[in-house]
Design a protein around this motif. Structure first.
Motif, PDB file in Angstrom:
ATOM      1  N   LYS A  59       0.842  -1.200   0.000  1.00  0.00           N
ATOM      2  CA  LYS A  59       0.000   0.000   0.000  1.00  0.00           C
ATOM      3  C   LYS A  59       0.878   1.252   0.000  1.00  0.00           C
ATOM      4  N   SER A  60       0.311   2.358  -0.456  1.00  0.00           N
ATOM      5  CA  SER A  60       0.991   3.650  -0.380  1.00  0.00           C
ATOM      6  C   SER A  60       1.492   3.884   1.031  1.00  0.00           C
ATOM      7  N   SER A  61       2.657   4.499   1.137  1.00  0.00           N
ATOM      8  CA  SER A  61       3.235   4.790   2.456  1.00  0.00           C
ATOM      9  C   SER A  61       2.341   5.709   3.272  1.00  0.00           C
ATOM     10  N   ASP A  62       1.640   6.623   2.606  1.00  0.00           N
ATOM     11  CA  ASP A  62       0.769   7.572   3.305  1.00  0.00           C
ATOM     12  C   ASP A  62      -0.709   7.194   3.129  1.00  0.00           C
ATOM     13  N   PHE A  63      -0.997   5.893   3.156  1.00  0.00           N
ATOM     14  CA  PHE A  63      -2.359   5.403   2.930  1.00  0.00           C
ATOM     15  C   PHE A  63      -3.335   6.093   3.874  1.00  0.00           C
ATOM     16  N   ASP A  64      -4.423   6.586   3.310  1.00  0.00           N
ATOM     17  CA  ASP A  64      -5.416   7.353   4.054  1.00  0.00           C
ATOM     18  C   ASP A  64      -6.803   6.817   3.679  1.00  0.00           C
ATOM     19  N   SER A 117       5.849   2.061 -11.471  1.00  0.00           N
ATOM     20  CA  SER A 117       4.935   3.212 -11.417  1.00  0.00           C
ATOM     21  C   SER A 117       4.519   3.461  -9.968  1.00  0.00           C
ATOM     22  N   PHE A 118       4.184   2.381  -9.260  1.00  0.00           N
ATOM     23  CA  PHE A 118       3.819   2.499  -7.847  1.00  0.00           C
ATOM     24  C   PHE A 118       4.960   3.135  -7.054  1.00  0.00           C
ATOM     25  N   ILE A 119       6.176   2.620  -7.235  1.00  0.00           N
ATOM     26  CA  ILE A 119       7.330   3.131  -6.479  1.00  0.00           C
ATOM     27  C   ILE A 119       7.516   4.621  -6.741  1.00  0.00           C
ATOM     28  N   GLN A 126      -0.276  12.261  -3.232  1.00  0.00           N
ATOM     29  CA  GLN A 126      -1.339  12.014  -4.192  1.00  0.00           C
ATOM     30  C   GLN A 126      -2.694  12.272  -3.541  1.00  0.00           C
ATOM     31  N   ASP A 127      -3.699  12.537  -4.368  1.00  0.00           N
ATOM     32  CA  ASP A 127      -5.069  12.711  -3.885  1.00  0.00           C
ATOM     33  C   ASP A 127      -5.783  11.370  -3.779  1.00  0.00           C
ATOM     34  N   TYR A 128      -5.046  10.300  -3.903  1.00  0.00           N
ATOM     35  CA  TYR A 128      -5.602   8.949  -3.873  1.00  0.00           C
ATOM     36  C   TYR A 128      -4.579   8.009  -3.243  1.00  0.00           C
ATOM     37  N   ASN A 129      -5.048   6.847  -2.873  1.00  0.00           N
ATOM     38  CA  ASN A 129      -4.166   5.783  -2.395  1.00  0.00           C
ATOM     39  C   ASN A 129      -3.832   4.871  -3.562  1.00  0.00           C
TER      40      ASN A 129
END
Length: 160
Positions: A59-64, A117-119, A126-129
């Motif tokens: 998951k994104s490091s800043d998952f929200d 791309s994920f990395i 980002q405005d998304y996860n």
């Protein structure tokens, strides 16, 4: 490191990862070694991979949880080489600027492209996860593939 050098490094790292994937037989239901490779690669990129069976995701490091989530998914299993295969299927070789080997196109290149791309996107706000998922058993529509992981993931707004 300037951004051009970083992109160049990512390019060569992606090619090297794809070559390593090709060199590991990963027929459906036998993807464990290539899943190990991807899990290790994600960890080496200072991310926290998760795994269920031979499915590996991050998951994104800043998952929200208040943001929508985009799933980047491709599969790590291959089919058996056919009799007409005229090269060693597990020896990645570049000829005329083309990389040959079993799974190089279906779907190793997609796995490697989506992962990189994920990395890259993970390093920027980002405005998304994002979730990157390297799933298994796609070639046989196996129950231990993406189907077994979806309950482990947060709600997905859409997937690529």
């Amino acid at each position: 490191m300037d951004s051009t050098a970083y992109i160049d490094d990512m390019y060569y790292n992606a090619i090297d990862l794809l070559k390593s994937m090709i060199a590991i037989p990963s027929l459906s239901r036998e993807e464990d070694k290539v899943a190990d490779l991807i899990e290790k690669y994600i960890f080496e990129n200072e991310l926290k991979p998760q795994r269920k069976g031979n499915n590996v995701w991050v998951k994104s490091s800043d998952f929200d949880t208040t943001k929508p989530t985009i799933l980047l998914n491709s599969h790590i299993d291959t089919v058996k080489p056919v009799a007409s295969w005229n090269k060693d299927p597990f020896n990645p070789i570049i000829e005329d600027n083309r990389l040959y080997g079993l799974g190089s196109n279906d779907a190793g290149a997609s796995v490697v492209s989506l992962l990189h791309s994920f990395i890259l996107l993970n390093k920027k706000g980002q405005d998304y996860n994002l979730i990157f998922l390297a799933s298994c058993e796609e070639e046989v529509s196996g129950r231990n593939g993406i189907e077994s992981v979806l309950d482990e993931l947060p709600e997905i707004a859409f997937a690529i």
